[in-house]
Design a protein around this motif. Sequence first.
Motif, PDB file in Angstrom:
ATOM      1  N   VAL A  56       0.853  -1.200   0.000  1.00  0.00           N
ATOM      2  CA  VAL A  56       0.000   0.000   0.000  1.00  0.00           C
ATOM      3  C   VAL A  56       0.884   1.244   0.000  1.00  0.00           C
ATOM      4  O   VAL A  56       0.646   2.201  -0.746  1.00  0.00           O
ATOM      5  N   MET A  57       1.932   1.233   0.822  1.00  0.00           N
ATOM      6  CA  MET A  57       2.841   2.391   0.897  1.00  0.00           C
ATOM      7  C   MET A  57       3.514   2.639  -0.459  1.00  0.00           C
ATOM      8  O   MET A  57       3.582   3.778  -0.925  1.00  0.00           O
ATOM      9  N   LEU A  58       3.987   1.569  -1.072  1.00  0.00           N
ATOM     10  CA  LEU A  58       4.661   1.724  -2.371  1.00  0.00           C
ATOM     11  C   LEU A  58       3.701   2.263  -3.427  1.00  0.00           C
ATOM     12  O   LEU A  58       4.029   3.183  -4.178  1.00  0.00           O
ATOM     13  N   ALA A  59       2.476   1.714  -3.446  1.00  0.00           N
ATOM     14  CA  ALA A  59       1.486   2.128  -4.448  1.00  0.00           C
ATOM     15  C   ALA A  59       1.054   3.579  -4.242  1.00  0.00           C
ATOM     16  O   ALA A  59       0.634   4.248  -5.177  1.00  0.00           O
ATOM     17  N   GLY A  61       2.999   6.014  -2.990  1.00  0.00           N
ATOM     18  CA  GLY A  61       4.144   6.926  -2.963  1.00  0.00           C
ATOM     19  C   GLY A  61       4.591   7.286  -1.555  1.00  0.00           C
ATOM     20  O   GLY A  61       5.128   8.370  -1.314  1.00  0.00           O
ATOM     21  N   LEU A  62       4.379   6.361  -0.601  1.00  0.00           N
ATOM     22  CA  LEU A  62       4.752   6.642   0.797  1.00  0.00           C
ATOM     23  C   LEU A  62       6.109   6.052   1.171  1.00  0.00           C
ATOM     24  O   LEU A  62       6.500   6.099   2.336  1.00  0.00           O
ATOM     25  N   GLY A  63       6.796   5.479   0.199  1.00  0.00           N
ATOM     26  CA  GLY A  63       8.154   5.006   0.453  1.00  0.00           C
ATOM     27  C   GLY A  63       8.224   3.703   1.217  1.00  0.00           C
ATOM     28  O   GLY A  63       7.230   2.966   1.324  1.00  0.00           O
ATOM     29  N   GLU A  64       9.420   3.421   1.741  1.00  0.00           N
ATOM     30  CA  GLU A  64       9.670   2.122   2.381  1.00  0.00           C
ATOM     31  C   GLU A  64      10.326   2.270   3.744  1.00  0.00           C
ATOM     32  O   GLU A  64      10.959   1.336   4.237  1.00  0.00           O
ATOM     33  N   ASP A  65      10.235   3.452   4.331  1.00  0.00           N
ATOM     34  CA  ASP A  65      10.913   3.670   5.613  1.00  0.00           C
ATOM     35  C   ASP A  65      10.366   2.704   6.674  1.00  0.00           C
ATOM     36  O   ASP A  65       9.156   2.622   6.888  1.00  0.00           O
ATOM     37  N   PRO A  66      11.247   1.949   7.349  1.00  0.00           N
ATOM     38  CA  PRO A  66      10.775   0.935   8.302  1.00  0.00           C
ATOM     39  C   PRO A  66       9.968   1.520   9.468  1.00  0.00           C
ATOM     40  O   PRO A  66       9.002   0.893   9.928  1.00  0.00           O
ATOM     41  N   ASP A  67      10.335   2.705   9.956  1.00  0.00           N
ATOM     42  CA  ASP A  67       9.574   3.300  11.073  1.00  0.00           C
ATOM     43  C   ASP A  67       8.176   3.719  10.617  1.00  0.00           C
ATOM     44  O   ASP A  67       7.187   3.521  11.336  1.00  0.00           O
ATOM     45  N   GLU A  68       8.121   4.294   9.407  1.00  0.00           N
ATOM     46  CA  GLU A  68       6.820   4.662   8.846  1.00  0.00           C
ATOM     47  C   GLU A  68       5.966   3.416   8.630  1.00  0.00           C
ATOM     48  O   GLU A  68       4.762   3.408   8.910  1.00  0.00           O
TER      49      GLU A  68
END
Length: 222
Positions: A56-59, A61-68
């Motif tokens: 969902v994050m990738l789709a 545009g929210l990136g891949e930050d582990p904390d996020e």
Amino acid sequence: MMQAVVFDLDGTLIDSAPDLHAAANKVLAAEGVPPITFAQARSFIGHGSADLIRKVMLASGLGEDPDEHARLLEAFMVHYNGPPALTTPYPGVLDALARLEGSRVTMGLCTNKPGGPTEIALRHFGLERFMRVAAHGDTLEARKPDPAPLHHVFAELGAPGGLYVGDSEVDAETAERAGLPFALYTEGYRKTPVPELYHTYAFDHFDALPDIVARHFRTVTA
Ligand SMILES: O=C(O)COP(=O)(O)O
Ligand SMILES: [Mg+2]
């Protein structure tokens, strides 16, 4: 000989995509991000909730930050934790399980879904009473398509092996890697054409499953 059948949950026994979609969009709405489509959400199901949120994050545009990721997964689990409002069992599931129980088939569950929502769904739909063992996404460190959770469920059932029933690429790969026969429910969340997926049996309605199971165990004991 014990007749053991193990089931996948999402896309196999229950059509949970509408609730997973709704919960994902609640997370996105709280971030001020546009919703994802139902087709996107459905295509993200199979490897558990952490993987769904990663996709969902990738789709979005929210990136891949582990904390996020950890923060959004926690938010998702808050939304995906109540009585399933939009989820339904697939047609004929409860009747098929009752018929299998009546023929002394021992049943278990092997899902990648986290434990909390798995237990809620099993109880809510009256599936719990059929499952002698239920392994979820956090039961072992390994998740499907690693064959370990599937082997674990059969071992806990006290069965040397048996038939695995699932709907997706993940389930087909799990069964193949476990070296176990696989009944593919074709109306779940798979993206691959049926002939290209590993399977021993394929069925599109649960009314057909008791006969498949009976035939299977007749063949293996013959
Ligand atoms: O929740 C998921 O992503 C998959 O769950 P399943 O293993 O029951 O299909
Ligand atoms: Mg599934």
